[in-house]
Structure formats: structure tokens, C-alpha cells
Motif scaffolding. Sequence first.
Motif, PDB file in Angstrom:
ATOM      1  N   ILE A 292       0.845  -1.188   0.000  1.00 41.20           N
ATOM      2  CA  ILE A 292       0.000   0.000   0.000  1.00 41.20           C
ATOM      3  C   ILE A 292       0.887   1.246   0.000  1.00 41.20           C
ATOM      4  N   SER A 293       0.531   2.218  -0.822  1.00 34.85           N
ATOM      5  CA  SER A 293       1.243   3.501  -0.834  1.00 34.85           C
ATOM      6  C   SER A 293       0.559   4.452   0.136  1.00 34.85           C
ATOM      7  N   ASP A 294       1.347   5.060   1.007  1.00 36.15           N
ATOM      8  CA  ASP A 294       0.827   6.063   1.934  1.00 36.15           C
ATOM      9  C   ASP A 294       1.031   7.452   1.345  1.00 36.15           C
ATOM     10  N   LYS A 295       0.014   8.283   1.456  1.00 33.52           N
ATOM     11  CA  LYS A 295       0.143   9.669   1.013  1.00 33.52           C
ATOM     12  C   LYS A 295       0.510  10.524   2.211  1.00 33.52           C
ATOM     13  N   HIS A 296       1.736  11.004   2.222  1.00 31.24           N
ATOM     14  CA  HIS A 296       2.211  11.873   3.287  1.00 31.24           C
ATOM     15  C   HIS A 296       2.039  13.318   2.812  1.00 31.24           C
ATOM     16  N   THR A 297       0.837  13.809   3.026  1.00 33.46           N
ATOM     17  CA  THR A 297       0.402  15.089   2.479  1.00 33.46           C
ATOM     18  C   THR A 297       1.224  16.246   3.031  1.00 33.46           C
ATOM     19  N   MET A 298       1.555  17.192   2.163  1.00 29.16           N
ATOM     20  CA  MET A 298       2.375  18.324   2.543  1.00 29.16           C
ATOM     21  C   MET A 298       1.590  19.624   2.440  1.00 29.16           C
ATOM     22  N   ASP A 299       1.934  20.564   3.311  1.00 29.22           N
ATOM     23  CA  ASP A 299       1.411  21.921   3.270  1.00 29.22           C
ATOM     24  C   ASP A 299       2.534  22.805   2.744  1.00 29.22           C
ATOM     25  N   LEU A 300       2.449  23.198   1.491  1.00 26.98           N
ATOM     26  CA  LEU A 300       3.543  23.920   0.848  1.00 26.98           C
ATOM     27  C   LEU A 300       3.766  25.306   1.439  1.00 26.98           C
ATOM     28  N   GLU A 301       2.805  25.812   2.199  1.00 25.82           N
ATOM     29  CA  GLU A 301       2.971  27.115   2.842  1.00 25.82           C
ATOM     30  C   GLU A 301       3.618  27.000   4.218  1.00 25.82           C
ATOM     31  N   GLY A 302       3.792  25.797   4.706  1.00 26.64           N
ATOM     32  CA  GLY A 302       4.463  25.602   5.993  1.00 26.64           C
ATOM     33  C   GLY A 302       3.697  26.175   7.171  1.00 26.64           C
ATOM     34  N   LYS A 303       2.391  25.916   7.215  1.00 28.40           N
ATOM     35  CA  LYS A 303       1.555  26.483   8.269  1.00 28.40           C
ATOM     36  C   LYS A 303       1.025  25.444   9.253  1.00 28.40           C
ATOM     37  N   PRO A 330      13.787  11.717   6.123  1.00 30.67           N
ATOM     38  CA  PRO A 330      14.168  11.740   4.705  1.00 30.67           C
ATOM     39  C   PRO A 330      13.473  12.840   3.914  1.00 30.67           C
ATOM     40  N   ILE A 331      12.290  13.268   4.339  1.00 31.82           N
ATOM     41  CA  ILE A 331      11.587  14.316   3.607  1.00 31.82           C
ATOM     42  C   ILE A 331      12.381  15.613   3.649  1.00 31.82           C
ATOM     43  N   ALA A 332      12.880  15.973   4.817  1.00 32.91           N
ATOM     44  CA  ALA A 332      13.712  17.176   4.944  1.00 32.91           C
ATOM     45  C   ALA A 332      15.042  16.990   4.231  1.00 32.91           C
ATOM     46  N   ALA A 333      15.664  15.829   4.407  1.00 34.11           N
ATOM     47  CA  ALA A 333      16.993  15.592   3.839  1.00 34.11           C
ATOM     48  C   ALA A 333      17.002  15.649   2.320  1.00 34.11           C
ATOM     49  N   HIS A 334      15.879  15.301   1.692  1.00 33.96           N
ATOM     50  CA  HIS A 334      15.809  15.254   0.232  1.00 33.96           C
ATOM     51  C   HIS A 334      14.869  16.304  -0.348  1.00 33.96           C
ATOM     52  N   SER A 335      14.585  17.331   0.422  1.00 30.32           N
ATOM     53  CA  SER A 335      13.635  18.355  -0.020  1.00 30.32           C
ATOM     54  C   SER A 335      14.124  19.114  -1.246  1.00 30.32           C
ATOM     55  N   ASN A 336      15.434  19.150  -1.464  1.00 31.33           N
ATOM     56  CA  ASN A 336      15.960  19.826  -2.660  1.00 31.33           C
ATOM     57  C   ASN A 336      15.469  19.145  -3.938  1.00 31.33           C
ATOM     58  N   ILE A 337      15.282  17.829  -3.891  1.00 32.85           N
ATOM     59  CA  ILE A 337      14.779  17.087  -5.054  1.00 32.85           C
ATOM     60  C   ILE A 337      13.342  17.516  -5.351  1.00 32.85           C
ATOM     61  N   PHE A 338      12.534  17.619  -4.298  1.00 30.53           N
ATOM     62  CA  PHE A 338      11.136  18.039  -4.443  1.00 30.53           C
ATOM     63  C   PHE A 338      11.062  19.450  -5.028  1.00 30.53           C
ATOM     64  N   ASN A 339      11.868  20.354  -4.484  1.00 28.71           N
ATOM     65  CA  ASN A 339      11.857  21.748  -4.960  1.00 28.71           C
ATOM     66  C   ASN A 339      12.235  21.838  -6.433  1.00 28.71           C
ATOM     67  N   GLU A 340      13.249  21.087  -6.821  1.00 28.89           N
ATOM     68  CA  GLU A 340      13.704  21.138  -8.212  1.00 28.89           C
ATOM     69  C   GLU A 340      12.666  20.540  -9.157  1.00 28.89           C
ATOM     70  N   ALA A 341      12.005  19.490  -8.722  1.00 33.95           N
ATOM     71  CA  ALA A 341      11.029  18.816  -9.589  1.00 33.95           C
ATOM     72  C   ALA A 341       9.774  19.654  -9.798  1.00 33.95           C
ATOM     73  N   PHE A 342       9.345  20.374  -8.754  1.00 40.52           N
ATOM     74  CA  PHE A 342       8.052  21.052  -8.823  1.00 40.52           C
ATOM     75  C   PHE A 342       8.151  22.572  -8.735  1.00 40.52           C
ATOM     76  N   GLY A 343       9.356  23.115  -8.652  1.00 43.63           N
ATOM     77  CA  GLY A 343       9.518  24.559  -8.588  1.00 43.63           C
ATOM     78  C   GLY A 343       8.976  25.156  -7.309  1.00 43.63           C
ATOM     79  N   THR A 344       8.982  24.379  -6.229  1.00 38.74           N
ATOM     80  CA  THR A 344       8.495  24.848  -4.931  1.00 38.74           C
ATOM     81  C   THR A 344       9.637  25.462  -4.132  1.00 38.74           C
ATOM     82  N   ASP A 345       9.304  25.964  -2.953  1.00 39.98           N
ATOM     83  CA  ASP A 345      10.304  26.651  -2.134  1.00 39.98           C
ATOM     84  C   ASP A 345      10.227  26.181  -0.686  1.00 39.98           C
TER      85      ASP A 345
END
Length: 403
Positions: A292-303, A330-345
Motif C-alpha cells: 500500500i502507498s501512503d500519502k504523506h500530504t504536505m502543506d507547501l505554505e508551511g503552516k 528523509p523528507i527534509a533531507a531530500h527536499s531539494n529534489i522536491f523543490n527542483e522537480a516542482f519549482g516549490t520553495d
Amino acid sequence: MGRNPIHLINDLPHIYELEDMMEFCAKYDHLYIYGRAWNQEYLLKYFDLCKVPIEGFVVTTVREQEKACFVYRELPVRSFEEVLKLESVGIILGLSDRHYKDVIPLMRKNNFQDYFMMSEYNKHAIANQVTPRRQEVFSFEVSLADHCNLSCQMCDHFSQLSKPWFVDMKQFDRDMTQMGKIFEHKIACITLIGGEPTLHENLIDCIKITRREFPETELIILTNGLKLVELEHGPQGNLWQICRDYDVHITVTVYPIKIDYKAIEEKAGEYGVSLAMSSDIHASELTKVVKISDKHTMDLEGKVARFYCVNCLYFNKFSVLKDGRLYMCPIAAHSNIFNEAFGTDLKLQEKDFLDIYQVGHWEEAAEFTSDYVPFCSYCDLKKWRPYSQWKASKKTIDEYVDL
């Protein structure tokens, strides 16, 4: 080989009870915790990381021994009669349920109703989450390759989004040497992970370096298993023989894909290598049911409010070593990958990691991983949930946010 169940997820507090408790705390000018023992002190630590001011501990009768020997930090210890005289005071019942037969009648006798009754489960779950890990149970993981030869939806390492990246061997050697110094070469477990760790052509060297610094530590390769059988004849030699010689355990995550899992089991048996295969690597019992895949939902505004952090499976459990830094997850450690893929900050702050070259003792690492970090504000833990059966990733942001 017998193995300690150190990878089991800690009991996570009931999230709705956390919300109710914070709503209760917001009503009062003065807050106290009823009880004065280990659990109550680490409940205090939880309130500290939530920035909820607690003025002291309440006991029925103050004894001298309760004024000393604080484990976490010192606060005044006051009798219930003394606290009762305050205006706008709320009390969190942090002591064990078995004491309620004495405490609740005392409160009712004094017409005091401003108290919050915690469940026995949450008392222990919160305390366990924020208590620094002992050296003998501390563990961390190291990504040998950020990319992967599978493309799984919702990967928390963002490996399906990553460009090819391998850990630099000089950096790996330096970091593992430093971690050996910090932890005095004794730790519970180190996991070589990815992405997919078997993609690294120097995997055997990584094993040797890790075992050099941590000769008695449980050493795990966490892999999807796709390359395991062929690595009997790998670029650096026979991985299976190395795993036997260096006492390396192999954990294979079972996916609904075309792979000969029986051949892996036979190869492990042939070489006498400790092997576990499971569709849920965190389960107490190994299982090969559909993953089963778990969705670890993110709040891109950091609130996301601070108090939710202890409800995270990664909190104070799955620390990540990457390029000289120790991260909470691992989410924090690899957050640069997420930012580069989706243009997030998604921003990393200095408090989001520990520079291992500025650490003098392992207890500093234990304190860091049991405290709040700013990056926690991006994880919408209330919306984390099992999502669907495993499937290949679409590499779209809706795998991580609710649109």
C-alpha cells in the motif's frame, strides 16, 4: 540471526486528543501539569516544543524529594491547594489513571472543573516520542543513491523525481568516521538506503567503511531487490559473500512487480545471509500482501501547527545522514529534489539539521532528533493516510498535496 525490533514505528499519539488538549490550554492564563515523574517531565518537554507555557507541576502533597532530581528541566512543584487560589488556571492530568481515584474526588470537593484528562495511551506515547534515544537504540540511515530503478508513487525520498546522484565516497568515509567518533563506535543500527543503494558501484566499500567504524552495529541494506541476484558478480566482487563476511542484513521491500523473490531467498540461504522480505518493512510481522502507498500530504505554505509533530512516524526515529548533516527525516533531507522537480520553495533552516562536525557527543544528536524542527511545519500529518495499492509514479505534485 536474532534481530531487535528497532525499526518498529513508535506508538503515535491520538491526533484529535492533541487538538483537544491545545484547545483546552488556550483558555487559561496559568497552566500546570498534575504529577511529578518521568512522564510528566517529558509532557513538559512536549509543551515546551509547542511553545505552550507551563508554570509548574501540581501534586496533592509536596514532598522534599519532589523538589529535586529533575530529569528534563526544573519547574516549581506546588500543592493543589496552592494552585487552587490562582485565577484562570487549567490543569493537565498527566499522572497515571490509577491515581484518579484520589485526585478527581479532591478536585470535585473543591468545585474545580478546569482540568484536562489525558488518555493513558497519549501520556506514554507523547513521552516516548520526545524522550532522547539512548545510544543502544539510536539508528540512522544513509542514502547511497538518491535515484532508483523503480518509480514508486509518493516516495518519501523523492527518488522517482531525482536525477542520478551517488554519495561521494570521500564524503561518505569522512562522515562515517565522524559518526564513529561521536557515537564511540557503538550504535543500534545503520541502514544503507536510497533511492536504490545497489545502484552504487562502490556499495561493498560503503559496507566495509561502515563496519570499520561500527564493528558491532546492526548493518542493513534496504533494497527493492532488483539487482541482488546479479550482484553475486558485481563490479567490486560478490556482494552476497561480503554480506556474510561483514554480518550485513538484507531487507527487501516486496512490490507487485515481476521479480524472482524465490531466487533471492535461495541465494541468501546459499550464503547464509540474514534476509527479510516484506511489503511493509515497518510491520512487526513480515507480510507479502499487496503493498500500500501512503500519502504523506504536505502543506507547501508551511503552516502546520507545532503540536502535530509528535504524530509523525519519522519523529525521533528515522534520522538521516547526508553530506555531513543529520536530519530528522528523509523528507527534509531530500527536499531539494522536491523543490527542483516542482519549482516549490520548501525552506531548510539551520535548525533543521545538525552539522555532525560541530557535535562533540552523541547525546547532542539524541537531543536534536527528539525536538521540533522548523521543517515539520510542511507536513500536514492530520492528512497522512494509506492512499492506494502500489503503482508507478505519475511524477506529479498531487502525489504529495491535496489539490
